[in-house]
Design an enzyme around this catalytic site. Structure first.
Site, PDB file in Angstrom:
ATOM      1  N   CYS A   1     137.154 -51.247 -46.525  1.00  0.00           N
ATOM      2  CA  CYS A   1     138.098 -52.188 -47.295  1.00  0.00           C
ATOM      3  C   CYS A   1     138.387 -51.275 -48.686  1.00  0.00           C
ATOM      4  O   CYS A   1     137.614 -50.823 -49.199  1.00  0.00           O
ATOM      5  CB  CYS A   1     137.010 -53.246 -47.926  1.00  0.00           C
ATOM      6  SG  CYS A   1     137.763 -54.339 -49.214  1.00  0.00           S
TER       7      CYS A   1
ATOM      8  N   CYS B   1     137.984 -53.235 -52.245  1.00  0.00           N
ATOM      9  CA  CYS B   1     136.716 -53.454 -52.583  1.00  0.00           C
ATOM     10  C   CYS B   1     135.490 -52.993 -51.858  1.00  0.00           C
ATOM     11  O   CYS B   1     135.394 -51.858 -51.544  1.00  0.00           O
ATOM     12  CB  CYS B   1     136.505 -55.133 -53.301  1.00  0.00           C
ATOM     13  SG  CYS B   1     137.055 -56.096 -51.942  1.00  0.00           S
ATOM     14  N   SER B   2     134.953 -53.955 -51.145  1.00  0.00           N
ATOM     15  CA  SER B   2     133.631 -53.411 -50.511  1.00  0.00           C
ATOM     16  C   SER B   2     133.503 -54.517 -49.354  1.00  0.00           C
ATOM     17  O   SER B   2     132.284 -54.696 -48.932  1.00  0.00           O
ATOM     18  CB  SER B   2     132.610 -53.374 -51.439  1.00  0.00           C
ATOM     19  OG  SER B   2     131.996 -54.321 -51.791  1.00  0.00           O
ATOM     20  N   CYS B   3     134.575 -55.513 -48.999  1.00  0.00           N
ATOM     21  CA  CYS B   3     134.314 -56.388 -47.858  1.00  0.00           C
ATOM     22  C   CYS B   3     133.593 -55.816 -46.745  1.00  0.00           C
ATOM     23  O   CYS B   3     133.953 -54.904 -46.378  1.00  0.00           O
ATOM     24  CB  CYS B   3     135.700 -56.989 -47.609  1.00  0.00           C
ATOM     25  SG  CYS B   3     136.558 -57.736 -48.926  1.00  0.00           S
TER      26      CYS B   3
END
Lengths: 191, 220
Positions: free
Chosen positions: A92, A95-97
């Site tokens: 991602c 962000c950090s999905c």
């Protein structure tokens, strides 16, 4: 940071906005219940049952939920299958999905600028840092989780998997293989 | 926005350093930060998209220096203050001033399992999808003024629609309190050379999940 977080929790609890016992429950869930073993069970089932693998391909959310793993609100799952020709990797960049329900909380490197910046541009060198080297003929397919889809990589099964039980197979599945930065049999088994 | 969170294709961040036997949390405060963020999101005052935007407006010099949960805490304080749950003074002192308005949706321990497993929230729309799998499309090139889920490296690029993924709240609007305005979402794949130039002879393909208004049909 310790003091800042404690102060905010105290403030929000005093204002009746947060129940600290709910925080305890969330932490306990991710420390003891939800982690890569969930994903390993999904992969082992996919290797063992053709019908389940087909269901994963068409509706991963429902197939995964049938094993008792539901994703957070808003999230739909998609399973991507490695083959002899294509190797899948998930990131991602914004962000950090990450698929919390099947892999737990993401590791620090997954959220790091180094991984997020490089794996879309130069996945081969990133994979090499994880000890994975693929031939030039293998296409690397990078999935950038930019919306509400969460990806689970279904790695290629190990030799002789047809004669192995699901529990035994699940032990061979690593978290890294389910993100796409590992291969089965290349590292330690999922703890 | 062209902010520091939009990292795809940036250079200079060094090697990826996986940590052997990484713990779920590195510090106790990270546990509370995770729990606080999830509990606060259950108050129902903001959407995931607004939450993401709150992280993205952290100044670049702070964002890139912060650990991930530090970014979460910065965003959370912004959201709590913006929506009137706490004042700036309360954040500074940690001492509550007066009592908060009663809130009906406090996350309790017996609600946690359901909250963590609520699943997809696709929103039905009446319009048919504009694009079909196999269509050659170009992504929007415009520099967005607010939140977007179209990464900088994938703007103004030609790719192929691989799948129609359902219809979801449009992040770019939803992040700014403009309502869900749902749109069709597509998986769009690009060859490495389209994104990174002819030097990318690496046999790679990269995909994003793109809302309909990010796309136009490519000229044949």
């Amino acid at each position: 940071m310790e003091a800042r977080v404690r102060a905010l929790e105290t403030l929000l609890t005093a204002k009746g906005l947060v129940d600290s016992a709910a925080i305890d429950r969330i932490v306990e869930t991710y420390e003891t219940k939800v982690g890569p073993r969930n994903g390993a069970a999904v992969v082992a089932r996919a290797w063992s049952e053709t019908a389940f693998a087909a269901w994963l391909k068409t509706d991963a959310t429902a197939a995964i939920a049938s094993l008792g793993f539901g994703e957070r609100r808003g999230t739909r799952m998609r399973a991507v299958f490695n083959s002899a020709d294509v190797h899948n990797v998930v990131v991602c960049t914004l962000c950090s999905c990450y698929p919390w329900a099947v892999l737990g909380l993401p590791p620090v490197w997954y959220k790091s600028p180094a991984y997020r910046s490089r794996v879309v541009q130069d996945p081969r060198s990133v994979l090499a840092e994880f000890g994975v080297s693929l031939s030039q003929e293998t296409q690397i397919r990078v999935w950038d989780s930019t919306a509400e889809l969460r990806y689970l990589v279904i790695p290629q099964p190990p030799p002789g998997f047809e004669t192995m039980g699901e529990t035994e197979l699940a032990r061979l599945v690593t978290r890294d293989a389910m993100i796409g930065v590992g291969l089965i049999g290349a590292g330690d088994a999922t703890p | 926005m062209n902010d520091p969170h939009d990292l795809g294709g940036q250079i200079g961040f060094g090697l990826v350093n996986p940590e052997a036997a990484e713990p779920v949390f590195h510090h106790d405060w990270e546990k509370r930060a995770l729990g606080l963020s999830l509990c606060a999101s259950c108050l129902g005052a903001w959407t995931l998209d607004e939450c993401r935007h709150a992280y993205e407006i952290i100044p670049p010099t702070d964002y890139l220096r912060a650990s991930y949960y530090e970014i979460w805490m910065g965003g959370l304080e912004t959201l709590l203050e913006r929506h009137g749950f706490v004042t700036c003074q309360e954040l500074l002192t940690g001492i509550p001033e007066g009592t908060a308005e009663p809130v009906s949706c406090i996350l309790r321990p017996d609600m946690v399992d359901d909250m963590l497993a609520a699943g997809p929230t696709e929103l039905v729309i009446s319009d048919k999808p504009r694009f079909s799998p196999g269509d050659r499309v170009v992504t929007r090139k415009k520099r967005p003024q607010g939140h977007t889920r179209l990464p900088r490296y994938a703007r103004g690029k030609t790719g192929f629609v691989e799948a129609i993924c359902g219809s979801y709240a449009f992040a770019d609007a939803n992040a700014h309190g403009k309502g869900p305005s749902p749109q069709w979402l597509y998986t769009v794949a690009f060859h490495g050379s389209e994104l990174w130039g002819p030097a990318s002879s690496d046999n790679i393909k990269v995909s994003i999940d793109a809302w309909e208004t990010y796309l136009e049909l490519a000229r044949q």
